[in-house]
Motif scaffolding. Structure first.
Motif, PDB file in Angstrom:
ATOM      1  N   ALA A 288       0.832  -1.204   0.000  1.00 11.96           N
ATOM      2  CA  ALA A 288       0.000   0.000   0.000  1.00 11.96           C
ATOM      3  C   ALA A 288       0.861   1.245   0.000  1.00 11.96           C
ATOM      4  O   ALA A 288       0.432   2.305  -0.474  1.00 11.96           O
ATOM      5  CB  ALA A 288      -0.922  -0.018   1.219  1.00 11.96           C
ATOM      6  N   LEU A 289       2.072   1.126   0.499  1.00 15.12           N
ATOM      7  CA  LEU A 289       2.952   2.288   0.568  1.00 15.12           C
ATOM      8  C   LEU A 289       3.271   2.824  -0.824  1.00 15.12           C
ATOM      9  O   LEU A 289       3.359   4.039  -1.016  1.00 15.12           O
ATOM     10  CB  LEU A 289       4.244   1.927   1.298  1.00 15.12           C
ATOM     11  N   LEU A 290       3.439   1.953  -1.800  1.00 17.35           N
ATOM     12  CA  LEU A 290       3.776   2.396  -3.151  1.00 17.35           C
ATOM     13  C   LEU A 290       2.671   3.274  -3.736  1.00 17.35           C
ATOM     14  O   LEU A 290       2.931   4.128  -4.578  1.00 17.35           O
ATOM     15  CB  LEU A 290       4.025   1.190  -4.058  1.00 17.35           C
ATOM     16  N   LYS A 291       1.436   3.063  -3.286  1.00 19.07           N
ATOM     17  CA  LYS A 291       0.325   3.883  -3.746  1.00 19.07           C
ATOM     18  C   LYS A 291       0.262   5.218  -2.997  1.00 19.07           C
ATOM     19  O   LYS A 291      -0.519   6.095  -3.366  1.00 19.07           O
ATOM     20  CB  LYS A 291      -0.988   3.131  -3.565  1.00 19.07           C
TER      21      LYS A 291
ATOM     22  N   THR B  33       9.239  10.186  -6.569  1.00 23.66           N
ATOM     23  CA  THR B  33      10.099   9.452  -5.630  1.00 23.66           C
ATOM     24  C   THR B  33      11.369   8.974  -6.330  1.00 23.66           C
ATOM     25  O   THR B  33      11.321   8.417  -7.424  1.00 23.66           O
ATOM     26  CB  THR B  33       9.341   8.242  -5.052  1.00 23.66           C
ATOM     27  N   THR B  34      12.518   9.176  -5.659  1.00 26.24           N
ATOM     28  CA  THR B  34      13.810   8.854  -6.276  1.00 26.24           C
ATOM     29  C   THR B  34      14.250   7.423  -6.000  1.00 26.24           C
ATOM     30  O   THR B  34      14.767   6.746  -6.895  1.00 26.24           O
ATOM     31  CB  THR B  34      14.893   9.824  -5.765  1.00 26.24           C
ATOM     32  N   LEU B  35      14.056   6.937  -4.785  1.00 34.78           N
ATOM     33  CA  LEU B  35      14.565   5.605  -4.412  1.00 34.78           C
ATOM     34  C   LEU B  35      13.585   4.906  -3.488  1.00 34.78           C
ATOM     35  O   LEU B  35      13.048   5.509  -2.549  1.00 34.78           O
ATOM     36  CB  LEU B  35      15.921   5.733  -3.714  1.00 34.78           C
ATOM     37  N   VAL B  36      13.367   3.623  -3.754  1.00 37.82           N
ATOM     38  CA  VAL B  36      12.582   2.767  -2.867  1.00 37.82           C
ATOM     39  C   VAL B  36      13.340   1.465  -2.671  1.00 37.82           C
ATOM     40  O   VAL B  36      13.749   0.832  -3.649  1.00 37.82           O
ATOM     41  CB  VAL B  36      11.181   2.451  -3.444  1.00 37.82           C
ATOM     42  N   VAL B  37      13.565   1.093  -1.421  1.00 37.59           N
ATOM     43  CA  VAL B  37      14.119  -0.225  -1.093  1.00 37.59           C
ATOM     44  C   VAL B  37      13.087  -0.895  -0.197  1.00 37.59           C
ATOM     45  O   VAL B  37      12.833  -0.434   0.917  1.00 37.59           O
ATOM     46  CB  VAL B  37      15.471  -0.124  -0.359  1.00 37.59           C
ATOM     47  N   GLU B  38      12.494  -1.975  -0.674  1.00 34.57           N
ATOM     48  CA  GLU B  38      11.361  -2.569   0.032  1.00 34.57           C
ATOM     49  C   GLU B  38      11.528  -4.074   0.218  1.00 34.57           C
ATOM     50  O   GLU B  38      11.757  -4.812  -0.744  1.00 34.57           O
ATOM     51  CB  GLU B  38      10.068  -2.303  -0.749  1.00 34.57           C
ATOM     52  N   ALA B  39      11.458  -4.495   1.474  1.00 32.36           N
ATOM     53  CA  ALA B  39      11.300  -5.913   1.796  1.00 32.36           C
ATOM     54  C   ALA B  39       9.807  -6.122   1.975  1.00 32.36           C
ATOM     55  O   ALA B  39       9.216  -5.611   2.929  1.00 32.36           O
ATOM     56  CB  ALA B  39      12.062  -6.271   3.067  1.00 32.36           C
TER      57      ALA B  39
ATOM     58  N   LEU C 256       3.233   7.225  -6.947  1.00 33.82           N
ATOM     59  CA  LEU C 256       4.243   6.457  -7.663  1.00 33.82           C
ATOM     60  C   LEU C 256       3.608   5.285  -8.396  1.00 33.82           C
ATOM     61  O   LEU C 256       3.937   4.998  -9.550  1.00 33.82           O
ATOM     62  CB  LEU C 256       5.304   5.961  -6.678  1.00 33.82           C
ATOM     63  N   MET C 257       2.667   4.607  -7.747  1.00 31.74           N
ATOM     64  CA  MET C 257       2.044   3.440  -8.349  1.00 31.74           C
ATOM     65  C   MET C 257       1.186   3.797  -9.561  1.00 31.74           C
ATOM     66  O   MET C 257       0.965   2.954 -10.446  1.00 31.74           O
ATOM     67  CB  MET C 257       1.194   2.704  -7.307  1.00 31.74           C
TER      68      MET C 257
END
Length: 578
Positions: free
Chosen positions: A30-33, A39-45, A230-231
């Motif tokens: 849900a965070l991507l939405k 947004t420049t960088l996303v690192v997601e587990a 972003l999404m």
């Protein structure tokens, strides 16, 4: 043994120390939405609980049982136990239970860096010291506790109470359907940010220093913000889809904010010409973003990469946009190769870029001679004719692994040619100009040019024959390729190791493919470890490299390929466990 935080973190990662709750169903975050489109960088587990269970079921987890790591494991466990006691004494929070509450996705995010990077570069161009305000850094850490929500809420309450008891000023304000805590730096301290923001919304928690960025994310998450996210951005959607919707670990890098900042800060500066050339020749006008996903499967790890450039042919990406090639090693690659790759390369674009860079350097040095004219005068042939004579396929292989003295090993390159004439003419002219240093020697009626040793044990050689240019760090490999041309001897494509690694992996046509034998990985890691012992400063912990070396050796022979799609270059790598 020297105790370092890196050692402890490496061991905790290796052993997946915190016991986690039952696996959470993996869905789109849900965070991507809720993130802004810039947004420049996303690192997601994506699923910490599930990821930990996967690690525990893999051979990587069993590395902690190796005798050589027993002391490190013990030290890490003792330090974690000490940290746990200290945290519990100060806050009444059990650190192990606190970490176990991290069950959903965990993400590190950097928002739009255009304003910050623009002002920073402009200050540097003007020979001024940049002024960085931590409160304007669009950085965010997000944790979805999911099933651990109650534990997280309880622990946060204890942490806030402990902070207030020590005199830390903590303000609380409702925001949307959650709240934001503002933790101020104690008055008697001068280091660190003046304040840290902690957001809470449902099962999700945030840490940031940028109020506007945090509020924007929380607004989108609650549905109170109707702006694009972003999404919803088409370029992100494509990259996310091509990387298997993020896998277990997803990294997204948006180049546009950085390129936009450099355009704004350098466009009217004395460096405008250089930046324009760098952007045009190397980055290209169509480069958008890149995504990488890692997925831990029962038999190995799969990596997917997508570089989004709208399918353009400009910049370095255009170098690798040639006709597709067969997804198997050509017959000239010997069965004993430890490493191999083939790529479809647009050589006219490669040489075009190099030619323009050389021309720019000459212009700055005051030379008025055209590079094409120079080439014609020196070699007696047209540079354009030479470039057009190159084919599109470039093959590389290596039989002897790298050593500390020779990090390239016996790396060999084979370039396709339309015919031998132009390249042979250039080689003969180079030999004449070398005054005997680069003389041709006959091998099976071919001219092999041996270059004087550049390092102990490194004696490059090259040969032009059978519509190929063969370059190698070891003359033996040049002769080996000559012997294999036109022969039916089984090569790498028929070897058991390649067949096992490549089984049902490759599409029929690709833009590039690669193979790495497990023996090469072991040799490379051993050499790295050897250099670590003598070449690294004491501040760099050798232990973490030992763990990485052992982890790398847990994998068998690896294969990969790249393939152009409508909007960019897709690549996939498969690393099976041994």
């Amino acid at each position: 043994m020297r105790t370092t935080i890196w050692t402890i973190l490496a061991i905790l990662l290796l052993s997946a120390a915190p016991p986690l709750a039952a696996q959470v169903t993996q869905t789109d975050s849900a965070l991507l939405k809720a993130l802004p489109p810039e947004t420049t960088l996303v690192v997601e587990a994506k699923n910490v609980a599930g990821l930990t269970e996967k690690i525990k079921a893999s051979p990587l987890y069993r590395l902690k049982e190796k005798p050589e790591f027993s002391a490190m494991v013990k030290e890490a466990e003792e330090n974690f136990a000490r940290w746990r006691r200290d945290v519990q004494e100060e806050t009444e929070v059990d650190l192990e239970k606190f970490l176990s509450a991290w069950q959903g996705d965990v993400s590190f995010v950097i928002g739009d860096v255009t304003p910050l990077l623009t002002s920073t570069v402009q200050a540097l161009v003007n020979m001024e010291m940049p002024e960085l305000d931590p409160a304007s850094l669009p950085i965010l850490l997000s944790v979805d506790a999911a099933g651990g929500k109650d534990q997280m809420a309880s622990d946060l309450k204890k942490i806030v109470a402990a902070g207030r008891k020590k005199g830390t000023r903590i303000e609380e304000a409702p925001f949307q359907s959650g709240r934001i805590l503002t933790v101020h730096r104690p008055e008697n301290e001068t280091e660190g940010p003046e304040r840290i923001l902690i957001g809470e919304m449902g099962s999700r928690y945030f840490i940031s220093m940028d109020t506007r960025f945090l509020q924007g994310v929380m607004s989108r998450l609650s549905g109170g913000e109707t702006q694009p996210s972003l999404m919803s951005h088409s370029a992100f959607q494509m990259t996310y889809k091509e990387t298997d919707s993020g896998g277990d670990l997803f990294v997204f890098f948006n180049m546009q904010p950085i390129i936009r900042a450099l355009d704004q800060s350098l466009g009217l500066s004395p460096y405008a010409f250089i930046w324009t050339k760098v952007k045009t020749l190397l980055l290209g006008q169509t480069l958008n973003n890149a995504g990488i996903s890692l997925t831990i499967e029962p038999k190995g790890i799969r990596e997917k990469v997508f570089i989004h450039n709208d399918g353009g042919e400009d910049g370095i990406m255009g170098w690798f946009k040639g006709p597709e090639i067969a997804s198997r090693p050509p017959d000239i690659i010997p069965s004993g190769a430890l490493s191999f790759s083939s790529a479809s390369v647009n050589m006219s674009k490669v040489f075009g870029t190099v030619r323009e860079i050389v021309q720019v350097v000459q212009t700055f040095s005051g030379s008025t001679t055209d590079i094409d004219t120079q080439f014609q005068q020196i070699f007696g042939l047209s540079l354009d004719d030479l470039i057009r004579n190159f084919g599109h396929q470039v093959d590389t292989f290596l039989i002897k692994g790298p050593t500390e003295e020779n990090p390239m090993g016996d790396m060999t390159f084979v370039f396709q040619l339309g015919d031998d004439g132009p390249m042979k003419q250039m080689m003969e002219r180079i030999s004449m100009m070398s005054q005997g240093q680069l003389a041709a020697e006959k091998y099976l009626n071919r001219d092999v040019y041996a270059v004087p040793p550049v390092l102990p044990g490194v004696a490059p050689a090259f040969c032009v024959t059978d519509s190929r240019l063969i370059l190698s760090m070891d003359r033996d490999n040049v002769e080996l390729v000559i012997r294999r041309i036109g022969k039916d001897d089984p090569g790498l494509a028929e070897s058991d190791t390649f067949q096992k690694a490549a089984s049902s992996f490759f599409p029929s046509k690709v833009s590039g493919l690669s193979y790495t034998d497990e023996k090469y990985v072991s040799q490379a890691m051993d050499n790295i470890m050897e250099s670590m012992k003598t070449g690294m400063p004491d501040e760099v912990p050798v232990e973490i490299f030992q763990i990485l070396s052992a982890a790398a050796k847990s994998f068998g022979s690896q294969v990969g390929y790249g393939k152009w799609k409508d909007k960019g270059l897709y690549s996939e790598m498969w690393a099976p466990y041994r």
